[in-house]
Each structure stands twice: as C-alpha cells, then as structure tokens.
Design a protein around this motif. Structure first.
Motif, PDB file in Angstrom:
ATOM      1  N   ASP A 140      -2.210   5.644  -8.738  1.00 57.51           N
ATOM      2  CA  ASP A 140      -2.262   5.450  -7.289  1.00 57.51           C
ATOM      3  C   ASP A 140      -1.600   6.631  -6.567  1.00 57.51           C
ATOM      4  O   ASP A 140      -0.509   7.077  -6.938  1.00 57.51           O
ATOM      5  CB  ASP A 140      -1.541   4.150  -6.922  1.00 57.51           C
ATOM      6  N   GLU A 141      -2.272   7.120  -5.505  1.00 59.73           N
ATOM      7  CA  GLU A 141      -1.755   8.290  -4.788  1.00 59.73           C
ATOM      8  C   GLU A 141      -0.409   8.008  -4.142  1.00 59.73           C
ATOM      9  O   GLU A 141       0.479   8.865  -4.127  1.00 59.73           O
ATOM     10  CB  GLU A 141      -2.764   8.741  -3.732  1.00 59.73           C
ATOM     11  N   GLY A 142      -0.236   6.808  -3.594  1.00 59.93           N
ATOM     12  CA  GLY A 142       1.042   6.465  -2.984  1.00 59.93           C
ATOM     13  C   GLY A 142       2.163   6.454  -3.996  1.00 59.93           C
ATOM     14  O   GLY A 142       3.270   6.949  -3.730  1.00 59.93           O
ATOM     15  N   GLU A 143       1.903   5.914  -5.195  1.00 62.33           N
ATOM     16  CA  GLU A 143       2.922   5.906  -6.244  1.00 62.33           C
ATOM     17  C   GLU A 143       3.210   7.321  -6.733  1.00 62.33           C
ATOM     18  O   GLU A 143       4.351   7.666  -7.031  1.00 62.33           O
ATOM     19  CB  GLU A 143       2.453   5.033  -7.405  1.00 62.33           C
ATOM     20  N   ALA A 145       3.015  10.070  -4.901  1.00 58.04           N
ATOM     21  CA  ALA A 145       3.840  10.725  -3.884  1.00 58.04           C
ATOM     22  C   ALA A 145       5.278  10.222  -3.926  1.00 58.04           C
ATOM     23  O   ALA A 145       6.230  10.991  -3.765  1.00 58.04           O
ATOM     24  CB  ALA A 145       3.236  10.501  -2.497  1.00 58.04           C
ATOM     25  N   SER A 146       5.441   8.925  -4.177  1.00 60.67           N
ATOM     26  CA  SER A 146       6.788   8.361  -4.255  1.00 60.67           C
ATOM     27  C   SER A 146       7.557   8.944  -5.438  1.00 60.67           C
ATOM     28  O   SER A 146       8.728   9.322  -5.317  1.00 60.67           O
ATOM     29  CB  SER A 146       6.701   6.836  -4.369  1.00 60.67           C
ATOM     30  N   LEU A 147       6.899   9.032  -6.610  1.00 59.16           N
ATOM     31  CA  LEU A 147       7.547   9.611  -7.782  1.00 59.16           C
ATOM     32  C   LEU A 147       7.865  11.085  -7.547  1.00 59.16           C
ATOM     33  O   LEU A 147       8.928  11.582  -7.930  1.00 59.16           O
ATOM     34  CB  LEU A 147       6.642   9.449  -9.004  1.00 59.16           C
ATOM     35  N   TYR A 148       6.954  11.799  -6.889  1.00 56.53           N
ATOM     36  CA  TYR A 148       7.153  13.215  -6.562  1.00 56.53           C
ATOM     37  C   TYR A 148       8.393  13.401  -5.705  1.00 56.53           C
ATOM     38  O   TYR A 148       9.249  14.242  -5.985  1.00 56.53           O
ATOM     39  CB  TYR A 148       5.892  13.698  -5.849  1.00 56.53           C
ATOM     40  N   ARG A 149       8.533  12.584  -4.656  1.00 57.50           N
ATOM     41  CA  ARG A 149       9.713  12.716  -3.802  1.00 57.50           C
ATOM     42  C   ARG A 149      10.988  12.361  -4.561  1.00 57.50           C
ATOM     43  O   ARG A 149      12.036  12.979  -4.362  1.00 57.50           O
ATOM     44  CB  ARG A 149       9.550  11.831  -2.555  1.00 57.50           C
ATOM     45  N   SER A 150      10.896  11.355  -5.421  1.00 61.11           N
ATOM     46  CA  SER A 150      12.075  10.960  -6.200  1.00 61.11           C
ATOM     47  C   SER A 150      12.525  12.083  -7.128  1.00 61.11           C
ATOM     48  O   SER A 150      13.717  12.354  -7.272  1.00 61.11           O
ATOM     49  CB  SER A 150      11.770   9.698  -7.017  1.00 61.11           C
ATOM     50  N   PRO A 172       0.753  14.696   1.559  1.00 62.43           N
ATOM     51  CA  PRO A 172       1.362  13.975   0.421  1.00 62.43           C
ATOM     52  C   PRO A 172       2.275  14.844  -0.436  1.00 62.43           C
ATOM     53  O   PRO A 172       3.067  14.327  -1.214  1.00 62.43           O
ATOM     54  CB  PRO A 172       0.140  13.497  -0.386  1.00 62.43           C
ATOM     55  N   GLY A 176      10.848  14.758   0.611  1.00 63.76           N
ATOM     56  CA  GLY A 176      11.578  14.000   1.619  1.00 63.76           C
ATOM     57  C   GLY A 176      12.936  14.579   1.966  1.00 63.76           C
ATOM     58  O   GLY A 176      13.416  14.391   3.089  1.00 63.76           O
TER      59      GLY A 176
END
Length: 928
Positions: A140-143, A145-150, A172, A176
């Motif tokens: 999933d693209e949202g997941e 992006a979230s992992l990328y920011r983390s 994306p 952050g």
C-alpha cells in the motif's frame, strides 16, 4: 563450612568457543561487507562551470533551513537541457558531508521514454536504499510513505529527486522531519507542492552569455576559443545557451583538434534539424539537434556501437556486453566506450562499467530504429543475451556445482569451485544481476524462449543465495511461461521447483506448495525420479516451516527412497538434513543426530562446503535441544566460518543469530551483549528473512529479560509473536509466548503470564514438540509459584522434569529442578529443597550454564538462610555475586539484600560482616 553442590566454585571458564563480536558500522557492514548508509549521488561533473548566482541562492536557503522546524525542500525547475540535473548533482556533492546518514538519488523518469516512475516504486527504491529488505516493504502506498518517513526520522539524509513529472509524484517522497533536505529537478513548476508543502523554487534559465562562454572555454580549451572570440559567441548563440547542447558542442571541439570554432558553427547551421538550435521556443528540438551534431561526427564503428547501446535496458554495461553486441573483442569495445565517453555520449560509473543518460538512451534507440533493420537489431540484442546466458551459467555452476540445470548435465562428478573463482563469480553476479533481470524481460518479450529459460535458470542460484525472493519469482515466472510455450516439460519441472523455493523463502507457503506439487506431479508423470525427489524435499521443508513435523518426515522418507534409485548423493544429503530437522522438531534428538551425521559424512565426501555448513548448523541446534551448550557452540562456530568463506550471506546471518542467542542462553553477557543480539536481528532484517527475523526477536526478548528490561522484552516478544503467527510457524509462536510469559510474570501480570504459557503449551502439544511442551510446563510452574499455588507448581515442574529427562534435555532438566527447589523451599521442605538445588547446580556446571548455576545459587542462599545456616547462606550468596559479575549480569542487588537480612538476623551483625569481608578475599571453595 557448608558442603558445596557439585560444580559450585569461584572460577570457571566464562568464554566458550570463538568470540563473535561486531564493532561499529551496520550489521551488513561488519559481518557481510555490504554498504552502510546510501551514497547514491552520480559522479560530479569535472570542472563544473557557471551557475554561481543560483548556487549562492541554494546556499542561502540551506543556511535559513538551520532554524526551520520543517525539512528544506527545493525545486530546481526549467526547460529540458537547461542543466537542472547537472546543477543539482554538483551542489549535492558540495554539501554531501553535512549528511552523515547518506545521500539518495532517485530518477523519477518524468519525461523519459519510459513511463514516469510511480510513487509506489520510488518509495520502494528509497526504502531498499535505506536497507529495508524487500520482504518488509509494504504494498500500500500510504504504508510505504509512512515507513519511509519513519526510517528517515531524526536522520541527516540528502534526497535528490531528479526529473519529476509533477507534484503528484513528489509529495509522497517528502520526509516529515527537519533533519533531511530534499532537492527536486522538474520541468513543471510544481505549483501544488509550493502551495501545499511550502517548497522553495529555484527557476533555471539558459545560461548567461558570459557563463556559457566560460563553459565552452573550459571544455573546448581556452586558447582555441579565445583565438576566435566572435565564432565562440556565435557557437553559444547557435546552441541557444543551453548547457546540454553547449557541453556536447564543446566536447566535440575538444576531441577534434583539427576543427576550428568557425567550422563547428558552420556545421550547426548546415542541416534542417540543427537549425532548431537557434529559436528559443524550440529548445526541446535543440537537445536532439545537439545529439545529432555530436552523433554525425562519430566514426562509423562508433556510431554503430552507440546505436547498439540504445537497445540495452539494464542500468549499466561493460566492454564485454558491448563487444558481444558489436561482434568485437572486449578490448576493442572498451576503446570504443572510452572514445564515446570523451565525446560525452556515455558516462563511466566505475572501472570498466558505463551508463547512458536517459535522454541519450532514447536518442540512441531512435537512431537504431531509423538506421538499422529489425534483423540487425535483433541479432545484436540476441548476441547480448547469449553472452549473458553463457557467463551466468558458468558463474551459477561455480556457486552451486550440484544443482540441476537446464540442458545436459556436465560430465563427471561435480567439484567444489576454488574460493577465489567463487568469490569472483559472486562479485560478477552482484554487479550484473539488474542487467540480467532486464535481459530476461527483453528475451521474454522477443519470444526467445530458449534464452529466457537459460537466463532464468542461471540467476536462480544467486537470487536464492542472496534471498532476492521477489526478483527470483519474477525471473522464474518468465522462465515458466517460456517452458510452457515450448512444451518443454523438464524445463517446466525445474522452473516450478525454483518458484516453489522462492515463494517459500518469501513466506508465501500456499504458492510454494502449489508449485512444488505441480513439479512433483509432472515429474511422476514423466518418470523423472530426481525431479520428483527434489519437489518432495521442497514440500517437506514447507511442512517444517508450518511446524508439521510428522508430515515432513513422511514426505522425506518417500524422497529418500527415490534418492536411492537415482544415486544422487548431494540430493541424499539434502534429504537427510531435512529429515533430521523433522525429528528435531519432535524433540527426537537421537534420530535427528543420526540423520544429520549421515548427511555430514556425504557432504564432506563430495566436497559440498555450503551443504556442510548447513548440516553443522543443524547439528548445533540438536545439541541445543539436548542442553549441551559447548557442543552446540562449537558446531555453530564451524558453520559460521564456512558460510563466511563461501559468501553465503543468508546462512551467515542465520548462524550468527543463533550463536548470539547461545551466548544469551548461557548467561555470558560479556560475550553476548544486547548490542550483538540486536546486530543479529538487523542481519535477519537486512536479508528480508521474515522467519529468521521472528526468531531473532524471540532471542532479543530473552536478552532484554535477562537485563531486567521487561517492558522492552515484552515489546520484542509481541513483535516476534505477530511475525511468527503471520508466517504460520507454530513452534516459533510457542517460543515467543513462553518468553512473554516469563517477562509478564516478573512484572506480576500473572493472569496474562499464565494465559500465554497455556497457549504455548497447546501449540507445542498440537505439533508434537516435546521440548516446547516441557518449556511451557516450566513456565506455568513458575507462574503458579508466583501465585502461591504450590501444589500446582510442584505438579507442573515435576511433569516438565520427567519430559526433559525423556528427551535428554540436560539444561531443561536443571531448569525444572531449579523450579522444584523453589517450590519445596516455599513449602518449608528445606532439606529437599537443598538437595534439589544441589542437583540443579551440578547439571548447570556440567553443561557450563553459568546463568542457570547463578540463579540456583541465589535460591540456595535463601534456603540456607531460612535453615539457620547464615554462614552457608553468605558463601552461596557470594558465589552467586561473583559468578553474576563474571557474566556481566545485574543480579547483585538481590544478594546485597540477602546480606542485609543475614546481618539483621545476627544481632549487630559484626561477626557476619567480618566473615563476609574475609570470604571476599581468601575463601577458596571445595570443588567436586
């Protein structure tokens, strides 16, 4: 003085086997020699010229960013060929040392012939650059992006996003936190990003005349251009002050000493297409025209070579690859590439390896389609694929001489490759595997099924060794389609076998089982006994991964019978290894050892080093089940050495992780520090090995619990539980639950501790894991003891003890005796408690389990104190303190409290305090 239990003493060897220590760098840096933080910036341009005002603006933005709470995001925008990428790369190199955690470069392909890179793929590329293994990258693209920011949180990383198609592609990829800087190049003005993400834009126009002249002087030579100043100005105007065109025109002058600047201007004005260089509203055409001019100046052989390069879809190429396409020796091809590099038509990325800029690749392909016929282009591409297939087949045979391959088997008995040759072939695969993937796709599209099959089969072993599961599935799927089109059943059997292994390694067990059963059925139908046995072994290993040990043993027995028919000694050893692991899962350690010993003898007989390492690792785990630490560690260290020698990255990570746990298991905290256990976990993650990661998390939870960090231990245990449940590893799930139960009990969460140990017991019973059953019974006994349910605790510990003795687990036997001595102590049965503790200490000393001995000594001190033997209590307490200190543990405070109790019970305590002080200096224990 009190009598000592067998093995109790002040000395003892605290170090067993080879010390396995990691110091500095990432896990892959230290153990595997792989890269650390990403350093992906392309090579900077030599003698970069101009753009001083723009770089001053970029420097000012960077200074302002030091006070900003959000990341600096700068977009360099402008027309094609205006030099956006060159400027971005040059400035990025100037500031790179400010970003200790790496520099990332992503080509977003916004305006290339290929489709623009979707954000999902771009995020996947960056996450892999940040050492996130493919198996852990979400879909999933949202997941994503979230992992990328983390992963970027708190890190100083410079991110260059080149050739963006628009805001939708970039948003994306924005981090952050304020610690990162993002540099974007785009033709689009990115209004959406400016409005939403406060992106700073730096528009880039054609070069000012003065800077354009400086660029021409720098590249072509100052003497020549200064001798013809007017012609130099005309050349700048003819190239529309466009840096890409200027660079090519000047480079052509530099490599053509007989040509004057006036001649160059005349050539530019001589053709219809080149006339597009002048108008400012046709600068797209100016780039092509500049390429045309540079291309027209090439000798015929160079022009032909340049056109061939446009047919290559892989990211890089070597003289060998170009020589195959051009039907010339590699040396001649290398000279061609160096001449093309001098003309700025190719870029050298490293020694003997080159790449084409994306625009030049498109141009070269267009020239090939315009000037070369279809048969000529096909012949060049086929020659490239054949060269790759031949070299890859040789390298694959070097990495694994025993594996069955497409086509006729080599004559004679396979021989293990010399380490130097194997290392060279491994390096070749590492450098070429992306190109091989691209070539397989090209041969598949061209319908060259023979080459698709040969290439897919050749890359299988390398992808399996490195655990590149997703790439292996993609390659083998193309191979399978080719085999089915050809009606080539033997090849189809092999491709389905390869797919089954790749799916199993990725944790997709249903897909793995489907392909393995299809391979088994095809083999049975065609009478291919070896293929059938290979498929059965894969099926057995799928059962092992599901903790289905009885099923695995039944399948391996059938496979072993087939091996006897075919005389396949390597296959026989592999089958015996698999059978040994099935017996081990059922805690039948005697048969497990016998099968493993048979496999080891065959491995050594045929010179199978990789297989020998695998068998040694398995034997180490059998000794672990027997509770025999010295032998377990000895075999694991030998396996690790072999795996390092042959470059088996996954095997090395697996064995190192187990060794780190063995040290924790023994309580040797100086050798098995938390740091090393965490390194072992990072290795498994770096491999994309989800199953290994789950087990390493269990090891981490045990280490954290030993260090009294119970909240962290619980978090690690819960993560392990989630991972192992998702993979269907019921044995691993039970291990995670038992570890959780121990930590929860220490935090007095007794209901949860009891529930987790009860679930672990049910799981272990369901799969026939008697070792797991005994472990769970002991966990439940300790919970019952903490609850004050003493009879229940005694019953559970007694059942655990009986089962431990039945399977021959000496360490487990000592653990059960330790639990029983504590139960008897609480029941007031002090003599029985003391005798039981003595037996536990004797076994712990025998198997060199320092932690277990220390824990039981603590119990003995308490038993002696409550028996009125304060001197004996002092002796046991001091022994426990010294042993715990030797192990690097943290249990000293317990003994200090016990000393306090003893002193208080002895009136003013002066006599006991004096005795304790004397013991610290001169006491020598009586050894058995």
């Amino acid at each position: 003085m009190p009598g000592f239990p067998s093995g109790v003493g002040f000395g003892g060897d605290a170090v067993l086997g080879d010390k396995i220590t990691l110091i500095g760098g990432t896990a892959e840096d230290t153990v595997l020699g792989a890269p650390g933080p990403p350093r992906q910036l392309p090579r900077d341009i030599h003698d970069f010229s101009g753009r001083t005002q723009v770089m001053a603006r970029l420097d000012a933005l960077l200074r302002e960013d030091e006070r900003s709470p959000s990341p600096l995001v700068v977009a360099i925008t402008g027309m094609p060929g205006v030099g956006k990428t060159a400027l971005a790369v040059h400035w990025a190199h100037l500031i790179a040392d400010r970003f200790a955690d790496g520099q990332i470069f992503v080509d977003l392909r916004g305006y290339s012939e290929k489709a623009a890179l979707p954000p999902r793929e771009a995020l996947g590329q960056v996450l892999r650059a940040l050492n996130v293994p493919s198996g852990r990258i979400p879909v999933d693209e949202g997941e994503l992006a979230s992992l990328y920011r983390s992963r970027l949180a708190g890190k100083r990383v410079l991110i260059v996003l080149d050739d963006a198609a628009g805001s939708w592609q970039v948003h994306p990829l924005l981090p952050g936190g304020a610690s990162c800087v993002v540099l974007i190049t785009a033709r689009d003005d990115l209004v959406g990003l400016v409005a939403r993400d406060h992106v700073r834009t730096v528009p880039l126009d054609v070069m000012p005349t003065g800077e354009a002249l400086d660029l021409v002087r720098t590249v072509a030579g100052r003497e020549r251009t200064d001798a013809e100043p007017e012609a130099a100005r005309e050349l700048v105007q003819a190239c529309a002050r466009l840096p890409l065109a200027l660079g090519l025109a000047a480079a052509n002058l530099a490599t053509s000493p007989q040509q004057s600047v006036s001649d160059a201007v005349e050539m530019l004005a001589g053709g219809d297409r080149l006339s597009h260089l002048a108008p400012a509203d046709h600068l797209d055409s100016a780039v092509g025209a500049a390429f045309d001019w540079s291309y027209r100046g090439l000798a015929p052989d160079l022009a032909a070579a340049f056109r061939r390069l446009g047919l290559i879809e892989g990211p890089t190429f070597t003289p060998e690859a170009v020589g195959a396409m051009c039907a010339v020796p590699a040396g001649a091809a290398h000279r061609m590439l160096r001449r093309l590099e001098a003309a700025n038509l190719v870029q050298a990325t490293e020694s003997r390896r080159y790449r084409l800029h994306e625009l030049l690749r498109e141009y070269a392909k267009g020239r090939a389609e315009a000037e070369d016929g279809g048969p000529e282009r096909d012949a060049a591409l086929r020659a490239l694929a054949e060269g790759y297939a031949e070299r890859a087949r040789e390298a694959a045979r070097s990495l694994d001489p025993y594996r069955r391959v497409i086509g006729p088997e080599p004559a004679g008995t396979p021989a293990e490759t010399a380490p130097e040759r194997r290392a060279a072939d491994l390096e070749w695969f590492k450098a070429e595997y992306r190109n091989l993937v691209a070539v397989i796709a090209q041969t598949s599209r061209a319908g060259w099924d023979d080459l698709t099959l040969a290439l897919a089969d050749a890359v299988y072993g390398f992808f399996e060794l490195r655990r590149y599961g997703h790439r292996n599935v993609a390659a083998q799927s193309l191979g399978l389609a080719a085999a089915e089109r050809r009606g080539d059943v033997p090849a189809e059997i092999l491709m389905r076998h390869h797919l089954a292994v790749a799916h199993r390694e990725l944790g997709d067990l249903p897909a793995a089982l489907r392909e393995a059963r299809a391979a088994q059925e095809l083999s049975r139908r065609t009478g291919d006994r070896r293929g059938e046995a290979d498929a059965l072994v894969v099926i057995a290993r799928i059962h092992l991964q599901r903790s289905e040990y009885w099923e695995a043993l039944a399948v391996t027995r059938a496979a072993l019978a087939l091996r006897a028919e075919t005389g396949d000694r390597h296959g026989e050893a592999t089958t015996l290894d698999t059978m040994a692991r099935g017996h081990q899962g059922l805690s039948d350690y005697g048969p497990a050892y016998e099968r493993a010993a048979e496999a080891l003898a065959i491995r050594r007989e045929i010179g199978d080093v990789r297989g020998e390492a695998e068998t040694l690792d398995g034997i180490a785990r059998i000794y672990y089940g027997w509770g025999r630490a010295p032998q377990a560690l000895e075999h694991a260290v030998r396996a690790l050495r072999l795996r390092r020698e042959i470059g088996d990255r996954h095997g090395e990570a697996e064995t190192f992780s187990f060794i780190s746990y063995l040290h924790v298991w023994l309580g040797r905290h100086r050798q098995a520090t938390l740091y090393e256990v965490e390194r072992a976990l990072s290795l498994r993650r770096a491999m994309g090995d989800r199953l290994g990661e789950g087990h390493a998390l269990v090891y981490l939870s045990v280490a954290l619990r030993r260090l009294k960090r119970h909240d962290e231990a619980i978090r690690a245990g819960l993560e392990a539980l989630d991972t192992l449940q998702a993979l269907g590893d019921r044995q691993g799930e039970a291990e995670a639950l038992n570890s959780l139960s121990r930590s929860l009990r220490r935090l007095r969460a007794l209901d949860r501790a009891r529930a987790d140990a009860g679930r672990a017991l049910e799981l272990s019973r369901s799969i026939g894991d008697r070792f797991g059953v005994a472990t769970s019974l002991n966990s439940l006994a300790l919970v019952a003891l903490s609850r004050g349910a003493l009879r229940e605790a005694r019953d559970l510990a007694t059942r655990s003890l009986r089962l431990r003795r039945r399977i021959g687990d000496r360490r487990g036997e000592a653990n059960a005796l330790d639990a029983l001595c504590k139960v008897f102590h609480r029941m007031g049965m002090l003599d029985k408690a003391r005798r039981t503790a003595f037996r536990a200490c004797a076994i712990a000393a025998e198997i060199e389990d320092g932690h277990g001995r220390m824990v039981t000594l603590c119990a003995l001190a308490g038993i002696a104190f409550d028996s009125g033997d304060h001197v004996g209590a002092a002796v046991y307490a001091r022994e426990a303190v010294l042993l715990d200190r030797e192990l690097g543990g943290r249990d000293h405070h317990k003994m200090r409290r016990l000393y306090g109790r003893m002193i208080a019970a002895h009136g003013d305590g002066r006599l006991l305090a004096s005795l304790a002080e004397a013991l610290q200096i001169s006491f020598e224990p009586r050894r058995p």
